[in-house]
Design an enzyme around this catalytic site. Structure first.
Site, PDB file in Angstrom:
ATOM      1  CG  PHE A   1      -2.019  -0.921   1.440  1.00 47.12           C
ATOM      2  CD1 PHE A   1      -2.343  -1.518   0.135  1.00 47.12           C
ATOM      3  CD2 PHE A   1      -2.577  -1.294   2.509  1.00 47.12           C
ATOM      4  CE1 PHE A   1      -3.246  -2.610   0.400  1.00 47.12           C
ATOM      5  CE2 PHE A   1      -3.499  -2.112   2.732  1.00 47.12           C
ATOM      6  CZ  PHE A   1      -3.975  -3.129   1.550  1.00 47.12           C
TER       7      PHE A   1
ATOM      8  CB  THR B   1      -0.876  -4.682   5.085  1.00 44.06           C
ATOM      9  OG1 THR B   1      -0.657  -3.974   3.989  1.00 44.06           O
ATOM     10  CG2 THR B   1      -1.239  -4.129   6.403  1.00 44.06           C
TER      11      THR B   1
ATOM     12  CG  ASN C   1      -6.134  -8.436  -3.200  1.00 42.28           C
ATOM     13  OD1 ASN C   1      -5.300  -8.471  -3.823  1.00 42.28           O
ATOM     14  ND2 ASN C   1      -6.619  -7.276  -2.215  1.00 42.28           N
TER      15      ASN C   1
HETATM   16  C1  LIG Z   1       0.943  -4.326  -8.847  1.00 43.22           C
HETATM   17  C2  LIG Z   1      -0.425  -4.634  -8.175  1.00 43.22           C
HETATM   18  C3  LIG Z   1      -0.795  -3.886  -7.173  1.00 43.22           C
HETATM   19  C4  LIG Z   1      -2.197  -4.101  -6.448  1.00 43.22           C
HETATM   20  N1  LIG Z   1      -2.559  -3.105  -5.400  1.00 43.22           N
HETATM   21  C5  LIG Z   1      -3.905  -3.574  -4.876  1.00 43.22           C
HETATM   22  C6  LIG Z   1      -4.338  -2.637  -4.047  1.00 43.22           C
HETATM   23  O1  LIG Z   1      -3.703  -1.651  -3.544  1.00 43.22           O
HETATM   24  N2  LIG Z   1      -5.582  -2.930  -3.237  1.00 43.22           N
HETATM   25  C7  LIG Z   1      -6.112  -3.978  -3.834  1.00 43.22           C
HETATM   26  O2  LIG Z   1      -7.269  -4.083  -3.043  1.00 43.22           O
HETATM   27  N3  LIG Z   1      -5.841  -4.740  -4.714  1.00 43.22           N
HETATM   28  C8  LIG Z   1      -4.487  -4.466  -5.353  1.00 43.22           C
HETATM   29  N4  LIG Z   1      -4.041  -5.460  -6.463  1.00 43.22           N
HETATM   30  C9  LIG Z   1      -4.964  -6.642  -6.653  1.00 43.22           C
HETATM   31  C10 LIG Z   1      -6.029  -6.374  -7.980  1.00 43.22           C
HETATM   32  O3  LIG Z   1      -6.839  -5.320  -7.489  1.00 43.22           O
HETATM   33  C11 LIG Z   1      -6.508  -7.655  -8.362  1.00 43.22           C
HETATM   34  O4  LIG Z   1      -7.463  -7.969  -7.424  1.00 43.22           O
HETATM   35  C12 LIG Z   1      -5.819  -8.766  -8.680  1.00 43.22           C
HETATM   36  O5  LIG Z   1      -4.472  -8.337  -9.038  1.00 43.22           O
HETATM   37  C13 LIG Z   1      -6.330  -9.724  -9.477  1.00 43.22           C
HETATM   38  O6  LIG Z   1      -6.834  -9.141 -10.599  1.00 43.22           O
HETATM   39  P1  LIG Z   1      -5.842  -9.472 -11.897  1.00 43.22           P
HETATM   40  O7  LIG Z   1      -5.496 -10.699 -12.357  1.00 43.22           O
HETATM   41  O8  LIG Z   1      -6.766  -8.830 -13.150  1.00 43.22           O
HETATM   42  O9  LIG Z   1      -4.564  -8.487 -11.822  1.00 43.22           O
HETATM   43  C14 LIG Z   1      -2.886  -5.101  -6.853  1.00 43.22           C
HETATM   44  C15 LIG Z   1      -2.458  -6.027  -8.010  1.00 43.22           C
HETATM   45  C16 LIG Z   1      -1.211  -5.790  -8.369  1.00 43.22           C
HETATM   46  C17 LIG Z   1      -0.899  -6.581  -9.598  1.00 43.22           C
END
Ligand SMILES: Cc1cc2nc3c(=O)[nH]c(=O)nc-3n(C[C@H](O)[C@H](O)[C@H](O)COP(=O)(O)O)c2cc1C
Length: 339
Positions: free
Chosen positions: A110, A173, A241
């Protein structure tokens, strides 16, 4: 230039630097005149989403580029995670590409400019779609005091958010994911909903609150989370997530890095969570499906599993911005929600 031609050069850069460049480009793009958002609109949680596809949290943590990202065609953009106070996140390197697997591992923790700064930025946005603000707790706030941080964030962003996502599912976290346990989750959500009641009376505006969950919950815990969501009642759930699990498909890449895995290897876990939640929550409960969507077929699969809305992040890193319009088109008419 086609993204596939440009990607090898982008991938020679450190992933965080490449991400910074992408955000800067999106910010500039946001200054150009735009077109109206396409797709078929969906009514959910009392909001009208211009289409079913959203940008997942973490891409634009600080709401720096919402106007430009919106122009790619997203019907909604979730900014954050924001915390009450700004914080730097974990030490670098903390973001890793797994190109053979179409995945990323992050342990960012974060890093963000703080809820108040992000709220100020959102006040100036021109993006006409839905804005979600994802909230969390500062790394140095003890888990027993987490509720105070979420309340501070809720107050700071309420006025500028169309919905608020309560993030209890980041693996980066310490102890955050303990907040899934019903004895912690129910008091947290009850406190947030009670605070929402007070603010919404003051501001004469109701902002839905949704919970973002981990893909790593076993069935019993998922069932308990669903029970809390129905009892409270919550406005929706975002599933999921990133995962801390590693299967063989990622071990030839940088798969041994500590952090949350996103992208293609996550898809089946997120899909399973969405399908299970749909069974547990019934046909009317709003569910946002996210995890490994990197093609129109996978976007449709999320809806077929029971999601009303779909988000993506990692797919865009590998497939480029044209994935957005392709998925918006594929999701036209998908799902069960009245339009
Ligand atoms: C680099 C990165 C940073 C992320 N930061 C957050 C975040 O700050 N808060 C959150 O709820 N999810 C965060 N995520 C999770 C994404 O929102 C998502 O739930 C997860 O990557 C699965 O989706 P995807 O496979 O399409 O990336 C993050 C993902 C990535 C790759």
């Amino acid at each position: 230039m086609a993204y596939s031609a440009f990607r090898p050069a982008l991938f020679t850069l450190d992933p965080e630097r490449a991400h910074r460049l992408a955000l800067d480009a999106a910010r500039l793009y946001g200054r150009l005149p735009g077109r109206p958002l396409s797709g078929s609109a969906v009514n959910l949680m009392g909001l009208r989403f211009p289409n079913r596809l959203g940008l997942a949290a973490g891409f634009d943590k600080n709401a720096e580029a919402a106007d430009g990202l919106g122009k790619l065609g997203f019907g909604f953009i979730e900014v954050g995670t924001v915390t009450p106070r700004p914080q730097p996140g974990q030490s670098r390197p903390r973001l890793f590409r797994l190109p053979k697997s179409g995945a990323l591992i992050n342990r960012l923790g974060f890093p963000n400019h703080g809820a108040a700064v992000v709220a100020r930025r959102l006040r100036r946005r021109r993006y006409g779609g839905i804005i979600g603000v994802n909230i969390g707790k500062n790394a140095d706030t003890p888990i027993d005091a987490a509720v105070d941080d979420y309340i501070l964030c809720l107050r700071a962003v309420y006025e500028v958010a169309d919905y608020i996502a309560v993030n209890v599912s980041s693996p980066n976290t310490a102890s955050l994911r303990d907040l899934h346990r019903p004895e912690r989750l129910e008091p947290l959500l009850t406190a947030l909903l009670s605070e929402r009641g007070a603010i919404s009376r003051e501001q004469q505006r109701h902002v839905p609150i949704v919970l973002k969950i981990s893909p790593d919950l076993d069935f019993d815990l998922l069932k308990e989370v669903a029970g809390v969501a129905l009892r409270i009642p919550l406005d929706g759930i975002i599933a999921t997530n990133t995962t801390i699990h590693r299967d063989n498909s990622v071990l030839t890449d940088a798969g041994s890095q500590v952090g949350g895995l996103s992208g293609a290897p996550l898809h089946h876990l997120s899909l399973r969570a969405v399908a299970t939640l749909r069974r547990l929550l019934g046909p009317a409960f709003p569910i946002v499906g996210v995890g490994g969507v990197d093609s129109p077929a996978k976007a449709r699969a999320m809806c077929a599993a029971g999601a009303d809305l779909v988000q993506l992040f990692t797919g865009m890193i590998y497939r480029g911005p044209s994935l957005v319009a392709e998925c918006v088109r594929a999701l036209r008419g998908a799902g069960l929600v009245a339009e």
